[in-house]
Structures are given as structure tokens and as C-alpha cells.
Design an enzyme around this catalytic site. Structure first.
Site, mmCIF file in Angstrom:
data_model
loop_
_atom_site.group_PDB
_atom_site.id
_atom_site.type_symbol
_atom_site.label_atom_id
_atom_site.label_comp_id
_atom_site.label_asym_id
_atom_site.label_seq_id
_atom_site.Cartn_x
_atom_site.Cartn_y
_atom_site.Cartn_z
ATOM 1 N N PRO A 72 -2.669 0.373 2.453
ATOM 2 C CA PRO A 72 -1.345 0.421 3.081
ATOM 3 C C PRO A 72 -1.216 -0.453 4.328
ATOM 4 O O PRO A 72 -0.103 -0.804 4.718
ATOM 5 C CB PRO A 72 -1.169 1.900 3.426
ATOM 6 C CG PRO A 72 -2.566 2.389 3.667
ATOM 7 C CD PRO A 72 -3.392 1.663 2.635
ATOM 8 N N ALA B 191 -2.381 -3.423 4.492
ATOM 9 C CA ALA B 191 -2.369 -4.806 4.006
ATOM 10 C C ALA B 191 -3.500 -5.637 4.605
ATOM 11 O O ALA B 191 -3.322 -6.810 4.925
ATOM 12 C CB ALA B 191 -1.012 -5.461 4.299
ATOM 13 N N TYR C 184 -17.987 3.845 -4.066
ATOM 14 C CA TYR C 184 -17.872 3.234 -2.742
ATOM 15 C C TYR C 184 -19.249 3.008 -2.129
ATOM 16 O O TYR C 184 -20.018 3.947 -1.941
ATOM 17 C CB TYR C 184 -17.012 4.082 -1.820
ATOM 18 C CG TYR C 184 -15.532 4.061 -2.155
ATOM 19 C CD1 TYR C 184 -15.010 3.145 -3.067
ATOM 20 C CD2 TYR C 184 -14.644 4.951 -1.567
ATOM 21 C CE1 TYR C 184 -13.651 3.121 -3.366
ATOM 22 C CE2 TYR C 184 -13.287 4.930 -1.856
ATOM 23 C CZ TYR C 184 -12.804 4.016 -2.762
ATOM 24 O OH TYR C 184 -11.463 3.992 -3.057
#
Length: 325
Positions: free
Chosen positions: A233, A235, A62
């Protein structure tokens, strides 16, 4: 009432929602982290803690390690924090460097061991609570993986292990060789990414051949008490304020339905979108990817909401864009 998380059943006091830290550290380059990056990290952590989130999800890639470096500085600034939260990180992806043609995946024993040492160094901690193997490596030797994980556990560097983006068959193969149980499987699941639901209702039907979500994965995780975590989650904000220009009609209609439910229940669209996932009896744990404090706190009601069966199906069918058989 929401079911207890499989992690909780194993004695790990994880919150119902986790915070994904991919957005920390600035750009995906090799520049050093800045004071502003660290400030952003503190604000995200404060927002998460304010709504009861105590689990934070990282990966060694990341922002090319900078997300973990930001957290390492946060731990220096707040030394008591480390023992109050759960840290999960991932390894197994090697990012493309100049001269490379692609990213690659690497589950070789030495890469796993080196990756964990790098994670611990960047975080400035002696251990991580959970290590996930990030994406399936076609060249994986499960016996080599097992040896590396055994060494990490014996050295006290990792307390628990899991996987990400893996099928039931891939988990079973690893588990055959590994003494330590795999307790997490992190998958792409949201109201916009619904193949995990479609796979279940399309068995023995013509559309099933077009669904790439591996059959039996959810069922295996539920039977083996493996925590299903949902990455992405929210979106990417499709149903909670992002511009819907050029989006298909099913997405536009679903966003309107989400907003209507939020208004009726006196909450936020973010909470509705997460509640849709969390209503599923598999006790899915969303890993929200935003580091914006306002969007983090907008998720506060998600674990308090109860969607009716009709509301759940209405959202699913709307997102799906076609009626059920």
C-alpha cells in the site's frame, strides 16, 4: 469517518492497519536467524504497537520461513504478546530450489496441512487466527482444499480462512465447496497500483479490455463482507521519499501532490498515501510492508485523516496520468 472493517463486523478486533512481516529474518537464504534479526523484529513490533497496530501478516515463504522464526523468538521473549495480537499467515507457494526452473503454486490438501504445521512450529504457537491461500493454483481441486481446511479448523490450528490475489469467480468456486467462509482477500492495491479503481470506471469503454484486474472482485468482497487487504500500500516509498530518478512524470507529480497535502494537513506522506486507500468505502485494510520503525510510526495518522472527494480524485487522476472521460 472511516467505515468499520469487515473483520470487526465478524467480531475480530483487528486494527485499521496491519503490519506485513516479509522484511523480517534477513536474506532469502537458508542461514539461521541472528540476534540482530530478532532485535529488528522486536523494534518493528514495538513501533507497530505504539500506533495501535495489533495485526501481523506473515507467509510461510517470507525469507524462507525466517520471518516466522523471528516472530517465534519474539513470542518466547514476550509470552503474553500472543494473546494480544492477531496473526495471519499464508501458504500455497513453493519457492524455487536448486535444480528447479520456477516457483510453483500448490493447493493440494497435503501441502496445505504440512504448510500449516510448519507455520505453527516456526511461530511457536498452537493456532493462527487467519490462514490465506497465497496465489491461485491452476491445478486446485476445491473439494480437496475444503477437506484440508475442515481438518485444520477441527484441530483448532486455524480459526479463520481467506485468500490472496484472487478474483470473485475464484473465491466463489472455493466457497461452493467450503463450509468455512473466506473472510479476507489480499490484493495489490496502492496509489501507484490503481487498476482496481480503473476496472470500475472503465466498464463499457474501450480501455477496459487492457485492464487485467478482474471485474466484480471488489463488489463481491463488499457484498459478502470479505475484508479487502492491500499489500504494497505504500507503493515501495514512491510517494514518501524514495528517489524518483527515471520515474514517469505522473509519478513525480503525484509525489509532489502527496507532499503538499501532507504539509497542509500537518502529517506525513505515508499517512496521506494510506488515507487515500482507506477513504474508499470498501473499508480497505492496508498491510504495510516496512519493518523500519520510523516508517511504521509515520503511518500513525492514516486512520485519522479525511480526504475530500476532490483530494481523492486529484491524487487518483494524477497517478493515472490521464483525465477521466
Amino acid at each position: 469517518m472511516l467505515k468499520a472493517l469487515p473483520l470487526n463486523k465478524r467480531g475480530i478486533p483487528a486494527s485499521r492497519i496491519a503490519l506485513g512481516c516479509m522484511g523480517l529474518g534477513g536474506d532469502w537464504d537458508h542461514e539461521p536467524i541472528t540476534a540482530e534479526n530478532v532485535k529488528q523484529g522486536h523494534e518493528a513490533v514495538d513501533a507497530a504497537l505504539s500506533i495501535g497496530i495489533n495485526m501481523f501478516d506473515h507467509a510461510d515463504i517470507y525469507t524462507r520461513g525466517k520471518a516466522e522464526k523471528v516472530f517465534g523468538q519474539i513470542f518466547k521473549d514476550r509470552p503474553r504478546l500472543r494473546e494480544e495480537i492477531i496473526i495471519q499467515s499464508k501458504c500455497g507457494i513453493k519457492l524455487m530450489e536448486p535444480g528447479d526452473s520456477t516457483n510453483t503454486f500448490d493447493f493440494s490438501g497435503q501441502h496445505i496441512l504440512n504448510s500449516v504445521d510448519g507455520i505453527l512450529s516456526r511461530l511457536g504457537t498452537e493456532y493462527i487466527d487467519i490462514l490465506l491461500l497465497h496465489r491461485p493454483d491452476p491445478l486446485m481441486d476445491p473439494e480437496e482444499v475444503a477437506s484440508a481446511l475442515h481438518q485444520l479448523k477441527a484441530a483448532g490450528k486455524v480459526r479463520h480462512f481467506g485468500v490472496s490475489n484472487m478474483s470473485a469467480a475464484q473465491i466463489k468456486l472455493l466457497q461452493t465447496y467450503c463450509d468455512e467462509p473466506f473472510i479476507v482477500n489480499q490484493l495489490h492495491m496502492s496509489l501507484a497500483k490503481i487498476s482496481w479503481v480503473d476496472a470500475g470506471i472503465s466498464v463499457n469503454r474501450e480501455p477496459w479490455k487492457d485492464i487485467i484486474f478482474p471485474e466484480g472482485t471488489l463488489e463481491h468482497c463488499r457484498m459478502e463482507n470479505i475484508q479487502l487487504q492491500a499489500w504494497g500500500p505504500l507503493a515501495q516509498g514512491l510517494f514518501s521519499g524514495r528517489s524518483l530518478e527515471d520515474q514517469p512524470e505522473n509519478i513525480v507529480q503525484t509525489a509532489a501532490m502527496v507532499q503538499q497535502l501532507a504539509d497542509e494537513k500537518g502529517t506525513t506522506p505515508e499517512a496521506i498515501v494510506l488515507a487515500w486507500l482507506m477513504t474508499h468505502p470498501a473499508a480497505i485494510q492496508p498491510v504495510i510492508g516496512t519493518v523500519n520503525p520510523k516508517r511504521i510510526t509515520a503511518c500513525a495518522d492514516a486512520d485519522k485523516l479525511e480526504l475530500s472527494r476532490k483530494e481523492w480524485y486529484d491524487l487518483y487522476v494524477s497517478s493515472r496520468g490521464s483525465k477521466l472521460p
